[in-house]
Design a protein around this motif. Structure first.
Motif, mmCIF file in Angstrom:
data_model
loop_
_atom_site.group_PDB
_atom_site.id
_atom_site.type_symbol
_atom_site.label_atom_id
_atom_site.label_comp_id
_atom_site.label_asym_id
_atom_site.label_seq_id
_atom_site.Cartn_x
_atom_site.Cartn_y
_atom_site.Cartn_z
ATOM 1 N N THR A 222 62.458 20.229 43.642
ATOM 2 C CA THR A 222 61.628 20.675 42.516
ATOM 3 C C THR A 222 62.524 21.020 41.343
ATOM 4 O OG1 THR A 222 60.016 22.321 41.736
ATOM 5 C CG2 THR A 222 61.640 23.066 43.353
ATOM 6 N N ALA A 223 62.009 20.815 40.134
ATOM 7 C CA ALA A 223 62.742 21.176 38.924
ATOM 8 C C ALA A 223 62.436 22.596 38.470
ATOM 9 C CB ALA A 223 62.399 20.197 37.797
ATOM 10 N N LEU A 224 61.486 23.260 39.128
ATOM 11 C CA LEU A 224 61.044 24.589 38.711
ATOM 12 C C LEU A 224 61.649 25.654 39.623
ATOM 13 C CD1 LEU A 224 57.295 23.846 37.954
ATOM 14 C CD2 LEU A 224 59.208 23.954 36.346
ATOM 15 N N THR A 225 62.474 26.515 39.063
ATOM 16 C CA THR A 225 63.176 27.516 39.858
ATOM 17 C C THR A 225 62.217 28.532 40.467
ATOM 18 O OG1 THR A 225 64.952 27.281 38.240
ATOM 19 C CG2 THR A 225 65.192 29.031 39.854
ATOM 20 N N LEU A 226 61.211 28.947 39.715
ATOM 21 C CA LEU A 226 60.248 29.902 40.263
ATOM 22 C C LEU A 226 59.524 29.318 41.467
ATOM 23 C CD1 LEU A 226 58.734 31.410 36.979
ATOM 24 C CD2 LEU A 226 60.242 32.552 38.608
ATOM 25 N N ALA A 227 59.182 28.033 41.397
ATOM 26 C CA ALA A 227 58.543 27.380 42.534
ATOM 27 C C ALA A 227 59.507 27.304 43.714
ATOM 28 C CB ALA A 227 58.077 25.977 42.141
ATOM 29 N N ALA A 228 60.779 27.014 43.429
ATOM 30 C CA ALA A 228 61.785 26.927 44.494
ATOM 31 C C ALA A 228 61.945 28.271 45.199
ATOM 32 C CB ALA A 228 63.118 26.463 43.914
ATOM 33 N N LEU A 229 61.933 29.357 44.435
ATOM 34 C CA LEU A 229 62.066 30.684 45.042
ATOM 35 C C LEU A 229 60.851 31.027 45.903
ATOM 36 C CD1 LEU A 229 63.684 32.634 42.073
ATOM 37 C CD2 LEU A 229 64.740 32.111 44.277
ATOM 38 N N GLN A 230 59.675 30.629 45.459
ATOM 39 C CA GLN A 230 58.473 30.860 46.273
ATOM 40 C C GLN A 230 58.559 30.076 47.585
ATOM 41 O OE1 GLN A 230 55.938 33.023 45.718
ATOM 42 N NE2 GLN A 230 55.195 32.438 47.748
ATOM 43 N N MET A 231 59.053 28.847 47.493
ATOM 44 C CA MET A 231 59.246 28.041 48.703
ATOM 45 C C MET A 231 60.261 28.696 49.640
ATOM 46 S SD MET A 231 59.387 24.218 47.086
ATOM 47 C CE MET A 231 58.133 23.647 45.940
ATOM 48 N N ALA A 232 61.328 29.273 49.048
ATOM 49 C CA ALA A 232 62.339 29.939 49.871
ATOM 50 C C ALA A 232 61.729 31.135 50.601
ATOM 51 C CB ALA A 232 63.514 30.375 48.999
ATOM 52 N N GLU A 233 60.879 31.881 49.914
ATOM 53 C CA GLU A 233 60.224 33.028 50.568
ATOM 54 C C GLU A 233 59.343 32.566 51.734
ATOM 55 O OE1 GLU A 233 58.341 36.099 48.347
ATOM 56 O OE2 GLU A 233 59.630 35.829 46.593
ATOM 57 N N GLU A 234 58.778 31.369 51.613
ATOM 58 C CA GLU A 234 57.892 30.862 52.657
ATOM 59 C C GLU A 234 58.653 30.144 53.769
ATOM 60 O OE1 GLU A 234 54.947 28.541 50.673
ATOM 61 O OE2 GLU A 234 54.123 30.264 49.569
ATOM 62 N N GLY A 235 59.997 30.116 53.662
ATOM 63 C CA GLY A 235 60.812 29.581 54.744
ATOM 64 C C GLY A 235 61.092 28.098 54.705
ATOM 65 N N LEU A 236 60.933 27.475 53.526
ATOM 66 C CA LEU A 236 61.181 26.036 53.447
ATOM 67 C C LEU A 236 62.672 25.702 53.391
ATOM 68 C CD1 LEU A 236 58.119 26.160 52.717
ATOM 69 C CD2 LEU A 236 58.530 24.144 51.300
ATOM 70 N N GLY A 237 63.501 26.686 53.074
ATOM 71 C CA GLY A 237 64.934 26.410 53.039
ATOM 72 C C GLY A 237 65.685 27.404 52.190
ATOM 73 N N VAL A 238 66.996 27.160 52.075
ATOM 74 C CA VAL A 238 67.839 27.962 51.208
ATOM 75 C C VAL A 238 67.858 27.304 49.833
ATOM 76 C CG1 VAL A 238 69.921 26.695 51.926
ATOM 77 C CG2 VAL A 238 70.155 28.950 50.881
ATOM 78 N N VAL A 239 67.873 28.121 48.786
ATOM 79 C CA VAL A 239 67.904 27.598 47.427
ATOM 80 C C VAL A 239 68.915 28.394 46.615
ATOM 81 C CG1 VAL A 239 66.063 29.098 46.520
ATOM 82 C CG2 VAL A 239 66.492 26.870 45.456
ATOM 83 N N TRP A 240 69.565 27.731 45.682
ATOM 84 C CA TRP A 240 70.457 28.424 44.741
ATOM 85 C C TRP A 240 69.673 28.713 43.470
ATOM 86 C CZ3 TRP A 240 72.500 25.984 48.764
ATOM 87 C CH2 TRP A 240 73.727 26.421 49.271
ATOM 88 N N ALA A 241 69.814 29.935 42.961
ATOM 89 C CA ALA A 241 69.062 30.351 41.781
ATOM 90 C C ALA A 241 69.853 31.412 41.021
ATOM 91 C CB ALA A 241 67.700 30.904 42.192
ATOM 92 N N PRO A 242 69.540 31.606 39.728
ATOM 93 C CA PRO A 242 70.182 32.696 38.993
ATOM 94 C C PRO A 242 69.858 34.039 39.653
ATOM 95 C CG PRO A 242 69.106 31.171 37.478
ATOM 96 C CD PRO A 242 68.654 30.797 38.859
ATOM 97 N N LEU A 243 70.878 34.860 39.851
ATOM 98 C CA LEU A 243 70.685 36.162 40.491
ATOM 99 C C LEU A 243 69.685 37.011 39.725
ATOM 100 C CD1 LEU A 243 71.447 38.221 42.657
ATOM 101 C CD2 LEU A 243 73.418 38.878 41.244
ATOM 102 N N SER A 244 69.688 36.912 38.397
ATOM 103 C CA SER A 244 68.758 37.700 37.583
ATOM 104 C C SER A 244 67.310 37.387 37.913
ATOM 105 C CB SER A 244 69.013 37.426 36.095
ATOM 106 O OG SER A 244 68.870 36.042 35.803
ATOM 107 N N LEU A 245 67.041 36.184 38.398
ATOM 108 C CA LEU A 245 65.675 35.772 38.669
ATOM 109 C C LEU A 245 65.204 36.198 40.057
ATOM 110 C CD1 LEU A 245 63.368 34.217 37.309
ATOM 111 C CD2 LEU A 245 64.219 32.145 38.417
#
Length: 294
Positions: A222-245
């Motif tokens: 996905t190109a959307l970081t907020l969506a990637a973080l939501q996916m990470a919370e749901e257990g789809l995988g590890v994601v790299w993201a800005p710490l501030s976010l």
């Protein structure tokens, strides 16, 4: 017809190359080609000679280069003058933010400006390249983006004024279940497309530094970081993201910072504007940016 289509065409005429013109215009090759097809569709005429490889601007279009250049200049000046009048009249500032910034620093900036100034703030959310495109085409006065030392701006540095605002880090995060898989071999990974800023940052700074014993398996992109973080919370995988976010999710235990087991890298929140003369409002906003807690 859109002004940027004519600017794209001029870039092809001046560079003689689709790929170089696309890079100059901060567009992917496919997006640039689509815009040229839309221009041809609008004109109802072919402007490229596709019988030759590589494709070139045809002779009939080349003969109109001076008229195209004059039209682009006149339309740019008309758009600039009308926008400047409206912005000055209504004390409106337009700010473009990366998608990964709009929900954090972008909203805090807008809130602070509205509290300090008698003005209207218009926020645009876009990817890194689109933010710079909005700036270069005078559709916004200011952009907030993350930058990293290994990824230079895709245009001449003298085009811009750059103001560092805040240090940040590109960190790996996952929920507790996925975190337990790190170090066991195959680890599910939420990836970014390689043609966006965070995807390029991952490719240049992270992928080669992952422990060889760990295999990152891309589960979703996905190109959307907020969506990637939501996916990470749901257990789809590890994601790299800005710490501030993701700091709040980490503090609440919804995500774990895995920087002790997987590589991370520094990044920096920057404000960027075009070089050259500015309105009093633009200078006013620029001068108070360092005072705002982002």
């Amino acid at each position: 017809m859109r002004l940027e289509w004519l600017e794209d065409l001029l870039a092809v005429i001046e560079t003689g190359s689709f790929s170089v013109a696309a890079h100059r215009r901060i567009l992917t090759q496919s997006a640039f080609s689509r815009r040229m097809q839309m221009l041809e569709g609008y004109l109802g005429a072919e402007i490229f000679d596709r019988s030759r490889k590589p494709i070139r601007v045809n002779e009939a279009t080349l003969a109109q280069t001076d008229r195209i250049r004059s039209l682009v200049h006149d339309l740019r000046m008309l758009a600039h003058d009308l926008k400047q009048h409206e912005r000055t009249l209504h004390r409106r500032i337009s700010i473009a933010c990366q998608h990964s910034i709009i929900a954090t620093a972008g909203s805090r900036l807008a809130k602070d400006l509205l509290a300090r100034q008698d003005l209207t703030v218009r926020l645009h959310s876009a990817n890194f390249d689109e933010c710079l495109g909005l700036l270069l085409t005078n559709q916004t006065e200011l952009v907030l983006v993350h930058l990293a030392s290994t990824i230079p701006l895709p245009a001449r540095p003298d085009f811009f004024e750059i103001l560092p605002l805040k240090q940040d880090h590109f960190v790996p995060v996952a929920n507790a279940a996925v975190a337990q898989l790190v170090g066991t071999g195959s680890v599910p990974h939420i990836a970014y497309p390689g043609d966006i800023f965070l995807g390029r940052l991952f490719d240049r700074e992270i992928s080669s530094r992952v422990n060889p014993a760990i295999t990152l398996t891309a589960q979703v992109e996905t190109a959307l970081t907020l969506a990637a973080l939501q996916m990470a919370e749901e257990g789809l995988g590890v994601v790299w993201a800005p710490l501030s976010l993701c700091r709040t999710a980490i503090a609440q235990g919804r995500l774990l910072n895995l920087s002790d087991r997987l590589p991370q890298c520094p990044m920096e929140l920057m404000a960027i504007r075009l070089s050259g003369s500015k309105t009093a409002l633009e200078d006013e906003v620029w001068s108070i940016l360092p005072e705002i807690r982002l």
